[in-house]
Design a protein around this motif. Structure first.
Motif, mmCIF file in Angstrom:
data_model
loop_
_atom_site.group_PDB
_atom_site.id
_atom_site.type_symbol
_atom_site.label_atom_id
_atom_site.label_comp_id
_atom_site.label_asym_id
_atom_site.label_seq_id
_atom_site.Cartn_x
_atom_site.Cartn_y
_atom_site.Cartn_z
ATOM 1 N N ARG A 179 0.940 -1.142 0.097
ATOM 2 C CA ARG A 179 0.092 0.076 0.023
ATOM 3 C C ARG A 179 0.879 1.224 -0.003
ATOM 4 O O ARG A 179 1.456 1.497 1.002
ATOM 5 C CB ARG A 179 -0.913 -0.003 1.292
ATOM 6 C CG ARG A 179 -2.083 0.993 1.132
ATOM 7 C CD ARG A 179 -3.082 0.637 2.243
ATOM 8 N NE ARG A 179 -2.305 0.642 3.508
ATOM 9 C CZ ARG A 179 -2.398 -0.581 4.136
ATOM 10 N NH1 ARG A 179 -2.611 -1.634 3.742
ATOM 11 N NH2 ARG A 179 -1.777 -0.208 5.605
ATOM 12 N N ALA A 180 1.140 1.566 -1.226
ATOM 13 C CA ALA A 180 1.929 2.931 -1.358
ATOM 14 C C ALA A 180 1.465 4.292 -1.182
ATOM 15 O O ALA A 180 0.532 4.520 -1.478
ATOM 16 C CB ALA A 180 2.689 2.825 -2.616
ATOM 17 N N ASP A 181 2.215 5.234 -0.674
ATOM 18 C CA ASP A 181 2.027 6.707 -0.448
ATOM 19 C C ASP A 181 2.392 7.401 -1.705
ATOM 20 O O ASP A 181 1.752 8.330 -1.972
ATOM 21 C CB ASP A 181 2.574 7.108 0.804
ATOM 22 C CG ASP A 181 2.189 6.476 2.142
ATOM 23 O OD1 ASP A 181 0.904 6.595 2.297
ATOM 24 O OD2 ASP A 181 2.978 5.639 2.828
ATOM 25 N N MET A 182 3.242 6.487 -2.321
ATOM 26 C CA MET A 182 3.896 7.162 -3.645
ATOM 27 C C MET A 182 4.386 6.297 -4.495
ATOM 28 O O MET A 182 4.899 5.025 -3.840
ATOM 29 C CB MET A 182 5.074 8.336 -3.469
ATOM 30 C CG MET A 182 5.583 8.762 -4.755
ATOM 31 S SD MET A 182 6.733 10.218 -4.266
ATOM 32 C CE MET A 182 8.139 8.989 -3.882
ATOM 33 N N THR A 183 4.175 5.984 -5.750
ATOM 34 C CA THR A 183 4.695 5.262 -6.770
ATOM 35 C C THR A 183 5.380 5.867 -7.714
ATOM 36 O O THR A 183 4.854 7.026 -8.341
ATOM 37 C CB THR A 183 3.599 4.491 -7.336
ATOM 38 O OG1 THR A 183 2.756 3.634 -6.483
ATOM 39 C CG2 THR A 183 4.242 3.480 -8.739
ATOM 40 N N VAL A 184 6.849 5.465 -7.995
ATOM 41 C CA VAL A 184 7.464 5.988 -8.916
ATOM 42 C C VAL A 184 7.705 4.925 -10.126
ATOM 43 O O VAL A 184 8.192 3.855 -9.669
ATOM 44 C CB VAL A 184 8.819 6.598 -8.532
ATOM 45 C CG1 VAL A 184 9.889 6.725 -9.541
ATOM 46 C CG2 VAL A 184 9.052 7.372 -7.473
ATOM 47 N N THR A 185 7.120 5.358 -11.150
ATOM 48 C CA THR A 185 7.201 4.240 -12.292
ATOM 49 C C THR A 185 7.899 4.778 -13.460
ATOM 50 O O THR A 185 8.105 6.007 -13.756
ATOM 51 C CB THR A 185 5.553 4.179 -12.444
ATOM 52 O OG1 THR A 185 5.551 2.833 -13.511
ATOM 53 C CG2 THR A 185 5.092 5.218 -13.557
ATOM 54 N N PRO A 200 -5.925 3.127 -3.928
ATOM 55 C CA PRO A 200 -5.533 2.827 -2.683
ATOM 56 C C PRO A 200 -4.030 2.358 -2.661
ATOM 57 O O PRO A 200 -3.349 2.617 -1.632
ATOM 58 C CB PRO A 200 -6.310 2.128 -2.093
ATOM 59 C CG PRO A 200 -7.653 2.144 -2.856
ATOM 60 C CD PRO A 200 -7.089 2.429 -4.239
ATOM 61 N N TRP A 201 -3.646 1.922 -3.602
ATOM 62 C CA TRP A 201 -2.452 1.037 -3.474
ATOM 63 C C TRP A 201 -0.988 1.821 -4.142
ATOM 64 O O TRP A 201 -0.202 1.451 -4.017
ATOM 65 C CB TRP A 201 -2.407 -0.446 -4.247
ATOM 66 C CG TRP A 201 -3.520 -1.018 -3.869
ATOM 67 C CD1 TRP A 201 -5.053 -1.065 -4.362
ATOM 68 C CD2 TRP A 201 -3.860 -1.620 -2.577
ATOM 69 N NE1 TRP A 201 -5.804 -1.871 -3.438
ATOM 70 C CE2 TRP A 201 -5.168 -2.229 -2.517
ATOM 71 C CE3 TRP A 201 -2.889 -2.077 -1.266
ATOM 72 C CZ2 TRP A 201 -5.570 -3.061 -1.189
ATOM 73 C CZ3 TRP A 201 -3.376 -2.628 -0.278
ATOM 74 C CH2 TRP A 201 -4.727 -3.308 -0.224
ATOM 75 N N LEU A 202 -1.739 2.883 -5.030
ATOM 76 C CA LEU A 202 -0.608 3.512 -5.681
ATOM 77 C C LEU A 202 -0.118 4.734 -5.057
ATOM 78 O O LEU A 202 1.084 5.230 -5.157
ATOM 79 C CB LEU A 202 -1.187 3.847 -7.228
ATOM 80 C CG LEU A 202 -1.448 2.880 -8.100
ATOM 81 C CD1 LEU A 202 -2.541 3.254 -9.322
ATOM 82 C CD2 LEU A 202 0.093 2.434 -8.897
ATOM 83 N N GLY A 203 -0.928 5.197 -4.365
ATOM 84 C CA GLY A 203 -0.723 6.664 -3.917
ATOM 85 C C GLY A 203 -0.458 7.828 -4.893
ATOM 86 O O GLY A 203 -0.921 7.605 -6.340
ATOM 87 N N THR A 204 0.233 8.732 -4.808
ATOM 88 C CA THR A 204 0.573 9.785 -5.835
ATOM 89 C C THR A 204 1.569 9.200 -6.540
ATOM 90 O O THR A 204 2.613 8.625 -6.506
ATOM 91 C CB THR A 204 1.613 10.928 -5.091
ATOM 92 O OG1 THR A 204 0.550 11.306 -3.840
ATOM 93 C CG2 THR A 204 1.963 12.067 -6.077
ATOM 94 N N ILE A 205 1.537 9.474 -8.050
ATOM 95 C CA ILE A 205 2.397 8.496 -9.112
ATOM 96 C C ILE A 205 3.201 9.822 -9.722
ATOM 97 O O ILE A 205 2.770 10.742 -9.920
ATOM 98 C CB ILE A 205 1.285 8.102 -10.124
ATOM 99 C CG1 ILE A 205 0.215 6.989 -9.502
ATOM 100 C CG2 ILE A 205 1.933 7.199 -11.172
ATOM 101 C CD1 ILE A 205 -0.790 6.523 -10.439
ATOM 102 N N HIS A 206 4.457 9.155 -9.922
ATOM 103 C CA HIS A 206 5.578 10.087 -10.425
ATOM 104 C C HIS A 206 5.787 9.224 -11.761
ATOM 105 O O HIS A 206 6.220 7.867 -11.362
ATOM 106 C CB HIS A 206 6.572 10.592 -9.740
ATOM 107 C CG HIS A 206 6.322 11.468 -8.519
ATOM 108 N ND1 HIS A 206 5.792 12.763 -8.836
ATOM 109 C CD2 HIS A 206 5.821 11.275 -7.180
ATOM 110 C CE1 HIS A 206 5.399 13.501 -7.956
ATOM 111 N NE2 HIS A 206 5.340 12.798 -6.874
#
Ligand SMILES: NC(=O)C1=CN([C@@H]2O[C@H](COP(=O)(O)OP(=O)(O)OC[C@H]3O[C@@H](n4cnc5c(N)ncnc54)[C@H](OP(=O)(O)O)[C@@H]3O)[C@@H](O)[C@H]2O)[C@@H](O)CC1
Ligand SMILES: [K+]
Length: 223
Positions: A179-185, A200-206
């Motif tokens: 359960r990420a607060d932030m995902t860096v993809t 809910p699992w991605l959080g903020t995406i960058h």
């Protein structure tokens, strides 16, 4: 992008354009480290929060060794918890684990759920470099344990490329999903990230570019 397409882009960048996988991994890890470091600014405190990087068996884990090296340079106390002995790593992941070891970055190997319960503590930034686009199905065994323990700790959670347990094509989470607060993809958003069930699992995406030439991105419709 679809999982298979982003993996294809990596392969073409390496095999056809001649960009070293190490260069792609360095760009990925450095970009991710900069986003993790930026998390800190909001807290105002001048003490940089310790970072614990969970590394798996493949190149997603390899990213973690690069992230660790760059976060140390940015002044963060950093440690690595690997779910495999580093001599089990191969290719670019092994190369970066070897660099991290020579550079004196702390690496501990977790072999059981008990190990993970002891090694993961509260109030750290926990970075999920367990599984990336090479994952198939729900996290198995120790990988499920690592996600469960990480989710139970008080702290900020960052997913690298995708949260372990989330199907990046459909956006459907497994029973055990980081359960990420932030995902860096890397390279581009994954198609599944647009599914509201994934939020809910991605959080903020960058999205972090890793140096793939624009011509190749255009061929895949992402530039
Ligand atoms: N040069 C590049 O390509 C770049 C790649 N990049 C990074 O690499 C990532 C892709 O790396 P990857 O292909 O090594 O796969 P990855 O997800 O690390 O590990 C998969 C391995 O885990 C295992 N496994 C699979 N499913 C499982 C499960 N359910 N539960 C438990 N274990 C499971 C399985 O291993 P096996 O069990 O077969 O030994 C499989 O081989 C990508 O997301 C990005 O972060 C960036 O650095 C940019 C440059
Ligand atoms: K991950």
């Amino acid at each position: 992008m679809k999982r298979e397409d982003v993996r294809r882009v990596d392969q073409i960048a390496i095999g056809t354009y001649g960009i070293s996988g190490l260069v792609l991994m360095e760009n990925a890890g450095r970009g991710a480290a900069e986003h993790i470091a930026a998390l800190h600014h909001g807290s105002g405190a001048d003490v940089k929060r310790p970072v614990c990087i969970l590394c798996g068996p493949g190149n997603n884990g390899g990213d973690g060794y690069v992230i660790a090296r760059h976060l140390e340079l940015l002044g963060f106390p950093v440690r690595i918890v690997s779910l495999v002995p580093t001599d089990r790593l191969t290719g670019d992941a092994f190369a970066n684990a070897a660099i991290a070891m020579k550079a004196g970055l702390p690496i501990q190997v977790a072999r059981s759920a008990e190990d993970l319960e002891q090694l993961l503590v509260d109030d750290e930034i926990v970075v999920d470099c367990l599984l990336g686009t090479g994952a198939t199905g729900a996290p198995r065994g120790l990988y499920a344990d690592a996600v469960t323990v990480a989710n139970a700790r008080r702290g900020v959670r960052v997913a690298i490329d995708l949260p372990t347990g989330l199907d990046c094509d459909t956006g459907i989470p497994s029973d055990v999903t980081f359960r990420a607060d932030m995902t860096v993809t890397f390279v581009a958003q994954k198609d599944g990230f647009s599914n509201s069930e994934a939020k809910p699992w991605l959080g903020t995406i960058h999205v972090v570019g890793i140096g793939v030439p624009k011509m190749l991105l255009m061929e895949f419709g992402v530039a």
